[in-house]
Motif scaffolding. Sequence first.
Motif, PDB file in Angstrom:
ATOM      1  N   ALA A   1       0.749  -1.332   0.018  1.00 20.43           N
ATOM      2  CA  ALA A   1       0.089  -0.113   0.111  1.00 20.43           C
ATOM      3  C   ALA A   1       0.772   1.338   0.003  1.00 20.43           C
ATOM      4  O   ALA A   1       0.406   2.266  -0.424  1.00 20.43           O
ATOM      5  CB  ALA A   1      -0.930  -0.147   1.207  1.00 20.43           C
TER       6      ALA A   1
ATOM      7  N   LYS B   1       1.490   4.096  -6.004  1.00 18.41           N
ATOM      8  CA  LYS B   1      -0.006   4.340  -5.468  1.00 18.41           C
ATOM      9  C   LYS B   1       0.035   5.622  -4.791  1.00 18.41           C
ATOM     10  O   LYS B   1      -0.857   6.034  -4.668  1.00 18.41           O
ATOM     11  CB  LYS B   1       0.014   3.104  -4.425  1.00 18.41           C
ATOM     12  N   LEU B   2       1.121   5.956  -3.948  1.00 19.79           N
ATOM     13  CA  LEU B   2       1.066   7.207  -3.288  1.00 19.79           C
ATOM     14  C   LEU B   2       0.616   8.304  -4.299  1.00 19.79           C
ATOM     15  O   LEU B   2       0.102   9.353  -4.026  1.00 19.79           O
ATOM     16  CB  LEU B   2       2.351   7.425  -2.563  1.00 19.79           C
ATOM     17  N   SER B   3       1.506   8.440  -5.401  1.00 18.59           N
ATOM     18  CA  SER B   3       1.166   9.466  -6.323  1.00 18.59           C
ATOM     19  C   SER B   3      -0.020   9.343  -7.015  1.00 18.59           C
ATOM     20  O   SER B   3      -0.440  10.499  -7.373  1.00 18.59           O
ATOM     21  CB  SER B   3       2.478   9.173  -7.415  1.00 18.59           C
ATOM     22  N   GLY B   4      -0.536   8.125  -7.165  1.00 14.44           N
ATOM     23  CA  GLY B   4      -1.919   8.244  -7.802  1.00 14.44           C
ATOM     24  C   GLY B   4      -2.919   8.663  -6.612  1.00 14.44           C
ATOM     25  O   GLY B   4      -3.806   9.236  -7.346  1.00 14.44           O
ATOM     26  N   GLU B   5      -2.891   8.502  -5.563  1.00 10.88           N
ATOM     27  CA  GLU B   5      -3.604   9.017  -4.554  1.00 10.88           C
ATOM     28  C   GLU B   5      -3.527  10.464  -4.434  1.00 10.88           C
ATOM     29  O   GLU B   5      -4.731  11.216  -4.426  1.00 10.88           O
ATOM     30  CB  GLU B   5      -3.232   8.409  -3.090  1.00 10.88           C
ATOM     31  N   LEU B   6      -2.436  10.992  -4.577  1.00  6.92           N
ATOM     32  CA  LEU B   6      -2.004  12.367  -4.571  1.00  6.92           C
ATOM     33  C   LEU B   6      -2.748  13.090  -5.751  1.00  6.92           C
ATOM     34  O   LEU B   6      -3.382  14.222  -5.622  1.00  6.92           O
ATOM     35  CB  LEU B   6      -0.692  12.725  -4.614  1.00  6.92           C
ATOM     36  N   THR B   7      -2.610  12.438  -6.767  1.00 12.04           N
ATOM     37  CA  THR B   7      -3.126  13.098  -8.060  1.00 12.04           C
ATOM     38  C   THR B   7      -4.776  13.232  -8.003  1.00 12.04           C
ATOM     39  O   THR B   7      -5.491  13.931  -8.357  1.00 12.04           O
ATOM     40  CB  THR B   7      -2.685  12.066  -9.309  1.00 12.04           C
ATOM     41  N   MET B   8      -5.330  11.930  -7.581  1.00 11.74           N
ATOM     42  CA  MET B   8      -6.559  11.769  -7.418  1.00 11.74           C
ATOM     43  C   MET B   8      -7.318  13.037  -6.481  1.00 11.74           C
ATOM     44  O   MET B   8      -8.191  13.651  -6.810  1.00 11.74           O
ATOM     45  CB  MET B   8      -7.166  10.541  -6.862  1.00 11.74           C
ATOM     46  N   ARG B   9      -6.493  13.220  -5.438  1.00 10.79           N
ATOM     47  CA  ARG B   9      -6.897  14.431  -4.356  1.00 10.79           C
ATOM     48  C   ARG B   9      -6.964  15.570  -5.029  1.00 10.79           C
ATOM     49  O   ARG B   9      -7.805  16.556  -4.744  1.00 10.79           O
ATOM     50  CB  ARG B   9      -6.319  14.198  -3.176  1.00 10.79           C
ATOM     51  N   ARG B  10      -5.836  15.991  -5.797  1.00  7.48           N
ATOM     52  CA  ARG B  10      -5.864  17.301  -6.621  1.00  7.48           C
ATOM     53  C   ARG B  10      -6.680  17.264  -7.570  1.00  7.48           C
ATOM     54  O   ARG B  10      -7.069  18.411  -7.711  1.00  7.48           O
ATOM     55  CB  ARG B  10      -4.343  17.257  -7.326  1.00  7.48           C
TER      56      ARG B  10
ATOM     57  N   ARG C   1      -9.661  16.323  -7.239  1.00  6.75           N
ATOM     58  CA  ARG C   1     -10.994  16.523  -6.779  1.00  6.75           C
ATOM     59  C   ARG C   1     -10.899  18.129  -6.099  1.00  6.75           C
ATOM     60  O   ARG C   1     -11.985  18.861  -6.276  1.00  6.75           O
ATOM     61  CB  ARG C   1     -11.196  15.982  -5.394  1.00  6.75           C
TER      62      ARG C   1
END
Length: 420
Positions: A324, A329-338, A340
């Motif tokens: 995890a 995966k961290l970069s993907g989560e960061l991209t998703m939150r940006r 939003r």
Amino acid sequence: MPYTTTTTDFFPQTSKVFTVSELTRSIRGTLETKFSAVWVQGEISNYKQHPSGHQYFTLKDQRAQIACVIWRDAMLPSRQPLIDGAQVQAYGIVTVFEARGQYQLNVQILQPRGVGLLQAKFEALRRKLEAEGLFAPERKRPLPKFPRRIGIVTSPTGAAIRDMLNVLRRRAPWLQILINPVRVQGTGAAQEIAVAPLDLIVVTRGGGSIEDLWEFNEEIVARAIFHSALPVVSAIGHEIDFTICDFVADLRAPTPSAAAELIVPDVTDLQRRLDGCTRTLGGQLLNRLRDGQQRLDHARELLQRCVAHKIESYKRGLLHIRAALQPRKLSGELTMRRNRFADLHRRWIACPPRLLENAKHRFQHIEGILRVLGPEATLRRGYSITTNERGKIIRTIAGVRPQMEIRTRVSDGEFSSEVL
């Protein structure tokens, strides 16, 4: 003129007319008062034992006979069965069997003719002491299982004491023996037997005739045994000999040698039993040790399996967390939150000014209500809010206790106080 008689000449007017029952009962009372208990000797005839247990027979001689009855609870069973023709001596009470108008002897003691006075005295004393409870089984005391010191009342020169000492020394070498030398036959023997100071008491002597053993049939000896504070063993004569001591003592031994075997355990048998107990205990300890070792092995295997399972579970958890935390995966989560956040910003920019103005008016209206009705406004009007040490509002007096620290909030701050 001829002479005539009347019934009044023979039977005075004052004479009482008895019924048959009254006359028979009167005769019975006279006989029982006159004769009390008597000894009668003669020959048995017409002997019969009734199914009820009572015994009936006739005692006769050459000129007369008398009916006899032995009630089933009147005496101990005779050593020899009663038969017609036997010459006996009977002791009992003369009475009348009213139903038949027949006088009879209620027999209490019966012995062969010729036994003599000593046997009669023996039976009489035995009955007397038995009635007083000296022979009662419930008063018999148990002997100590492992006596350490015993006293023997006997003649020190007799063969009986030598036999007893041989058996006692062989069976119980640890035993302390106190011999109280007394006469066991002759004048004064009964008094010496009765007052000898003893510990565990054994009264003994060898066999002999009824005359030889008579001192052990004296009442003084019987009562001394009865009142003894210690258990008493009677070992008088041979197995066929019985004395009053045998009935009163806590244990009767058939012979002196048998008494020695009864009062102490055999050291050889004790050693054998001790060896058996040692083997049994050793076997049980070994079995318990082996059982404990087996349970320990089982517990060790179970613990190893549990630890291995836990370690495997932790490994899987760590792998999952590691996966995890991969940078991808961290970069993907960061991209998703940006994305939003950018979407929310676009929606904010695109929101019409009128909607913002309406929201602002609603906010100001609610803010005004809160200024009037909110806690701050209430505090400004002179009210306060009190809380306990955990910050929980105190609503009732039940929520406080003596020496409790409380905090009170007012409009411009708060202060602490302690409940008295």
